[in-house]
Design a protein around this motif. Structure first.
Motif, PDB file in Angstrom:
ATOM      1  N   LEU A 202     -19.495 -28.820   1.263  1.00  0.00           N
ATOM      2  CA  LEU A 202     -19.458 -28.812   2.739  1.00  0.00           C
ATOM      3  C   LEU A 202     -20.821 -28.479   3.332  1.00  0.00           C
ATOM      4  N   ARG A 203     -21.881 -28.925   2.635  1.00  0.00           N
ATOM      5  CA  ARG A 203     -23.228 -28.730   3.145  1.00  0.00           C
ATOM      6  C   ARG A 203     -23.684 -29.993   3.873  1.00  0.00           C
ATOM      7  N   GLY A 204     -24.371 -29.789   4.938  1.00  0.00           N
ATOM      8  CA  GLY A 204     -24.889 -30.922   5.678  1.00  0.00           C
ATOM      9  C   GLY A 204     -25.954 -30.444   6.650  1.00  0.00           C
ATOM     10  N   PRO A 205     -26.523 -31.367   7.404  1.00  0.00           N
ATOM     11  CA  PRO A 205     -26.141 -32.772   7.414  1.00  0.00           C
ATOM     12  C   PRO A 205     -26.777 -33.559   6.266  1.00  0.00           C
ATOM     13  N   ILE A 206     -26.115 -34.628   5.862  1.00  0.00           N
ATOM     14  CA  ILE A 206     -26.720 -35.605   4.975  1.00  0.00           C
ATOM     15  C   ILE A 206     -27.331 -36.702   5.832  1.00  0.00           C
ATOM     16  N   ASP A 207     -28.218 -37.508   5.253  1.00  0.00           N
ATOM     17  CA  ASP A 207     -28.882 -38.541   6.045  1.00  0.00           C
ATOM     18  C   ASP A 207     -28.432 -39.929   5.606  1.00  0.00           C
ATOM     19  N   HIS A 208     -28.926 -40.921   6.338  1.00  0.00           N
ATOM     20  CA  HIS A 208     -28.459 -42.287   6.099  1.00  0.00           C
ATOM     21  C   HIS A 208     -29.069 -42.918   4.857  1.00  0.00           C
ATOM     22  N   GLU A 209     -30.073 -42.294   4.262  1.00  0.00           N
ATOM     23  CA  GLU A 209     -30.535 -42.722   2.949  1.00  0.00           C
ATOM     24  C   GLU A 209     -29.551 -42.285   1.862  1.00  0.00           C
ATOM     25  N   GLN A 210     -28.850 -41.197   2.110  1.00  0.00           N
ATOM     26  CA  GLN A 210     -27.859 -40.697   1.157  1.00  0.00           C
ATOM     27  C   GLN A 210     -26.521 -41.426   1.288  1.00  0.00           C
ATOM     28  N   ALA A 211     -26.158 -41.769   2.516  1.00  0.00           N
ATOM     29  CA  ALA A 211     -24.866 -42.416   2.772  1.00  0.00           C
ATOM     30  C   ALA A 211     -24.963 -43.195   4.068  1.00  0.00           C
ATOM     31  N   CYS A 212     -24.579 -44.469   4.043  1.00  0.00           N
ATOM     32  CA  CYS A 212     -24.682 -45.279   5.259  1.00  0.00           C
ATOM     33  C   CYS A 212     -23.742 -44.759   6.344  1.00  0.00           C
TER      34      CYS A 212
END
Length: 263
Positions: A202-212
């Motif tokens: 539950l760590r974030g934010p992730i970016d769009h390179e990691q997930a579209c």
């Protein structure tokens, strides 16, 4: 009616072939273990690439198929930019298997959620939601769908929509996202493992390179932290494991989010 845009491309256009393929994916996923999740993340590539991974998420929801009346479905926009979360201005969402009813938030919910907009053009050619509909039609054909194509939005903005539509056991949430894109097989496995660890922690934010689908994923992570959900990996692979070569692959994962046990 929102007509199918990627039938015959991302998944079969022939109804009997499509139903048989989805049924086979669900059967190969096997019986679910653990609790029925409140929310899942599942991929949205062509079925030959990611259908088996998406089926893991839907197999986890299968024990609740008779109680689920509403699916809140969120996916990223790939073709048309939009601010906020777009509804399709349609009453039905069609695939070769027929159609599912497209529900909308109530007037009171809409008044409290200015980030929701009505944009048929955003949905018209978008595949990130459409590829999930045949799974829902086979698994829970009587459920209605609240379909959001998610554009530019902060995690809290998406989380606030999920909070308003959270409901009870009759409602589940499906977030559509692939992972890394067009890396080598080994590099994708390394980076996707890091992304999966961030999501399940539950760590974030992730970016769009990691997930579209980072924007709706980050919204789900935000509401998961608010509500003390726990996340578990159901399965992961990439296109090099299924139907593509290993020089440039796309990553996929199915993740379940469980509500805490009642005290």
């Amino acid at each position: 009616m929102r007509a199918p845009a990627v039938a015959g491309y991302f998944y079969p256009a022939e109804p009997e072939v499509l139903r048989a393929q989805v049924t086979r994916f669900l059967g190969d996923a096997g019986p679910a273990s653990g609790p029925v999740p409140k929310a899942v993340i599942a991929p949205h590539a062509g079925y030959v690439y990611s259908g088996s991974t998406a089926a893991l998420a839907y197999a986890a929801l299968a024990p609740a198929r008779d109680r689920v009346a509403r699916v809140v479905l969120l996916g990223p926009t790939h073709r048309v930019a939009v601010d906020g979360l777009a509804l399709p201005e349609a009453e039905e969402l069609a695939t070769p298997l027929g159609s599912l009813h497209a529900a909308v938030p109530t007037a009171d919910q809409r008044a409290a959620l200015p980030q929701i907009v009505d944009r048929a053009d955003v949905h018209a050619q978008e595949h990130s939601l459409e590829v999930h509909l045949p799974f829902l039609q086979v698994l829970m054909p009587r459920a209605e769908v609240v379909p959001f194509a998610v554009g530019r939005a902060r995690p809290g903005t998406v989380a606030d929509v999920l909070e308003r539509l959270w409901g009870g056991p009759e409602t589940v949430i499906v977030v559509s996202s692939d992972l890394s894109h067009y890396l080598s097989y080994d590099e994708a496995r390394r980076r996707d493992a890091q992304t999966i660890a961030a999501i399940t922690d539950l760590r974030g934010p992730i970016d769009h390179e990691q997930a579209c689908g980072a924007t709706p994923v980050n919204g789900l992570l935000e509401v998961a932290r608010r509500r003390a959900l726990t996340a578990r990996l159901l399965g992961a692979c990439n296109s090099g494991d299924t139907a593509g070569d290993k020089r440039r692959v796309v990553g996929y994962a199915a993740v379940a989010f469980d509500e805490p046990e009642p005290s």
